[in-house]
Design an enzyme around this catalytic site. Structure first.
Site, short mmCIF file in Angstrom:
data_model
loop_
_atom_site.label_atom_id
_atom_site.label_comp_id
_atom_site.label_asym_id
_atom_site.label_seq_id
_atom_site.Cartn_x
_atom_site.Cartn_y
_atom_site.Cartn_z
N CYS A 109 0.83 -1.19 0.00
CA CYS A 109 0.00 0.00 0.00
C CYS A 109 0.86 1.25 0.00
O CYS A 109 2.09 1.19 -0.05
CB CYS A 109 -0.89 0.01 1.25
SG CYS A 109 -1.79 -1.53 1.52
N ARG A 137 -4.83 1.44 -0.68
CA ARG A 137 -4.69 0.00 -0.47
C ARG A 137 -4.59 -0.82 -1.75
O ARG A 137 -5.36 -0.64 -2.69
CB ARG A 137 -5.89 -0.53 0.33
CG ARG A 137 -5.73 -2.00 0.74
CD ARG A 137 -6.95 -2.55 1.42
NE ARG A 137 -6.70 -3.90 1.92
CZ ARG A 137 -7.63 -4.81 2.17
NH1 ARG A 137 -8.91 -4.49 2.00
NH2 ARG A 137 -7.32 -6.01 2.61
N ASN A 197 2.01 -0.40 5.48
CA ASN A 197 2.39 -0.79 4.12
C ASN A 197 3.28 -2.01 4.20
O ASN A 197 4.30 -2.00 4.91
CB ASN A 197 3.15 0.37 3.44
CG ASN A 197 3.81 -0.06 2.14
OD1 ASN A 197 3.30 -0.91 1.43
ND2 ASN A 197 4.96 0.53 1.84
#
Length: 624
Positions: free
Chosen positions: A2, A47, A72
């Site tokens: 992400c 995302r 992430n």
């Protein structure tokens, strides 16, 4: 995988700022974008859904709403950690690694990072303490940048998101610029942007009321050699760890594939990953039609046929370079490493058409000593030992007699041998490796003398020596691999992250499991570099699972890009337009007349010119 962004501020226009920042991170996570704002804190998340894809949206709050997380990456051992937390009475509402990470922090606080196996960059806000905790994985596979603007603290996965924060200045960091021009990598936490820092690998930050209270390196490897373990025991344990790493890193709720160049690293990753993978396993390789010197796809095919993968190839052209170069510079945030970034982007683009997760072989060369320059360095050491009967390493790893059978691997490195032996022969190890890694010998042919006078080479050499002469490293071999792990590898991971994320796929690097480097760093250098053979221990570990043609290769290319060949065609005018433009002249870095003469007369596109082309385009995309 992400994109994350956030800041601590009393500003009232938080949502407007967040939305602008998230726009720059859309490529990192096109599946969903959400924000969280509360009092002084603002979090944003873009995302790419990989695990528990229908749930686990971020920013994620704890059940009691005290903690908020943006994350992430992937926690590969999340199933084991989840089971452990459940045994402690922790309740879950998703099956994601995100919720596992959040609860690990709730239970263990800052110490949670010591229990994680993964690639990650995350931030957790505690409403009660008004604290912010940020951490980055062991090797820095996932990026995390931060800066201050007045009293405001800002962080993000990519610098382009930080630059969207109001009144952030876009200034060049002179020290980092000098490092890039000398090594084409940064030596430590610097970026090319002044006052914007990269959080170091294996490090966390802890803030209260917006101020950094603690910065700690929670993990590092050392070279405490263990001679009590036999070579067979080392190789057996190494293969076990490689298999385990591939087992947990193929956990995914979306299709997984692998980059496959035909070298040892990508071949073992593809082979081990495909063993227990259910369904079609896709592999991806690339080459260039210009010459056999730029095409090793025949070796990738050998592995693909061995593991019965669904194989895909791409052969980029000079037109592809022209079409994508500016986009690549934009996605990189700032330049690092060589022209292989273009090749990486094109293969990633190919992979994105078939899978959402792709495995790569990064780390094998740095951990196990796969670069031919190590053999070049030891050829000199062997000569030095034979002539002067010296013993800089206590005892020599290789003798002249032992290195001769493996000298054929150096046949493609004659220019490096000539350069290395031209002057300074038999100087101390650190100065010799500095010379080998120094790419600034011909900068006077490209840059203005006034600009080059700002270089402080003595300072650069001192900084180089600080990294190279690690107190744990006694052997030349460990000093070289340590330097590359701390400087070159972060640059390669920068490329790996940005080029995969540019096309919205997740890249995983299973050889960079922290347990593997902890094992390798204990191995006696005489085992790892036996007879001057690169990757000796890794090859011994996997020799029974890879095709013989791969094990016995001595001509690994590393996906070279034929920019020299293209300079005679479309690339020539393109490069001249950029490097001799009015903008470039006004910037004052480049000697545009010398560059024009060099390109027109020599027809060669050196690494120095590559660096100059990147810097000029980076200035246009970011600084201008």
């Amino acid at each position: 995988m992400c994109g994350i962004v956030g800041f601590l501020s009393e500003r009232e226009d938080k949502i407007g700022i967040l939305k602008k920042q998230l726009e720059t991170l859309y490529h990192r996570g096109p599946d969903d974008q959400r924000t969280y704002i509360d009092n002084k804190v603002a979090f944003g998340h873009s995302r790419l859904a990989i695990i528990d894809i229908n749930h686990a949206q971020q920013p994620m709050q704890s059940l009691d709403e005290r903690y908020v997380l943006v994350f992430n990456g992937e926690i590969y051992n999340y199933l084991e950690l989840r089971q452990h937390l459940v045994s402690k009475g922790i309740q879950f509402k998703t099956y994601s690694d995100t919720e596992v990470l959040l609860n690990m922090y709730i239970v263990y606080g800052k110490e949670c990072v010591n229990k994680l196996n993964g690639m990650f960059a995350f931030a957790i806000y505690d409403k009660h303490k008004k604290s912010l905790f940020l951490a980055r994985d062991h090797f820095g596979i996932k990026p995390l940048y931060y800066t201050y603007k007045g009293n405001d603290f800002i962080f993000a996965s990519e610098i382009k998101a930080i630059l969207k924060y109001p009144e952030i200045k876009k200034e060049v960091d002179q020290q980092s610029l000098n490092e890039y021009m000398t090594f084409q990598v940064m030596l430590k936490k610097h970026t090319l942007f002044k006052n914007i820092h990269s959080l170091e690998p294996g490090t966390f930050l802890y803030l209260e009321e917006g101020k950094i209270k603690e910065k700690k390196k929670y993990w590092d490897f050392n070279y405490n050699i263990d001679d009590s373990i036999s070579e067979e025991e080392y190789t057996t344990e190494l293969l076990h760890l490689l298999e385990n790493s591939l087992n947990i890193q193929t956990r995914s709720d979306v299709p997984v594939g692998a980059y496959l160049s035909g070298g040892i690293d990508s071949s073992l990753v593809s082979t081990l990953a495909s063993k227990n993978y259910f369904g079609d396993f896709h592999t991806f390789s690339g080459g260039f039609k210009e010459s056999p010197d730029f095409d090793e796809t025949q070796y990738a095919k050998i592995v693909h046929q061995s593991i019965h993968s669904v194989h895909h190839e791409i052969f980029p052209t000079s037109k592809d370079f022209l079409d994508n170069f500016e986009n690549i510079v934009y996605h990189m945030d700032y330049p690092e490493a060589g022209p292989g970034v273009f090749s990486q982007y094109m293969v990633s683009k190919l992979a994105s058409e078939h899978v959402k997760v792709v495995l790569g072989g990064q780390g094998g060369d740095e951990i196990f000593g796969g670069y031919t320059r190590y053999a070049v360095a030891y050829l000199e050491q062997a000569l030095k030992g034979a002539i002067f009967e010296t013993s800089e390493e206590g005892k020599h790893l290789v003798t002249l007699q032992s290195i001769i059978p493996n000298m054929s691997q150096m046949k493609n490195y004659v220019p490096l041998l000539k350069e290395q032996f031209k002057e300074g022969l038999f100087e101390p190890m650190d100065e010799r490796y500095y010379r080998m890694m120094n790419r600034s010998h011909n900068l006077h042919k490209i840059y203005n003398q006034g600009f080059l006078s700002t270089f402080e080479e003595g300072q650069l050499l001192d900084k180089f020596k600080q990294v190279f002469n690690h107190p744990d490293t006694k052997s030349y071999f460990n000093k070289m691999t340590h330097f590359d792990l701390k400087t070159l590898l972060p640059a390669l991971l920068h490329v790996e992250d940005r080029m995969s994320m540019a096309v919205s796929i997740e890249s995983r690097v299973p050889i960079l499991d922290y347990r593997i480097i902890e094992l390798a760093s204990k191995m006696p250098p005489s085992m790892k570099f036996s007879g001057g053979k690169t990757k000796a221990m890794l090859i011994k570990s996997v020799k029974n699972i890879l095709p013989k043609e791969i094990i016995e290769r001595k001509d690994k290319m590393g996906f070279p890009t034929p920019i020299n060949n293209w300079l005679a065609g479309d690339l020539k005018e393109y490069a001249l337009d950029i490097l001799t433009s009015q903008k470039a002249k006004q910037r004052g870095y480049l000697n545009t007349q010398a560059i024009e003469k060099q390109i027109n007369e020599s027809g060669k596109f050196s690494r120095d010119l590559w660096g100059a082309l990147n810097l000029e385009m980076w200035h246009r995309k970011y600084i201008d």
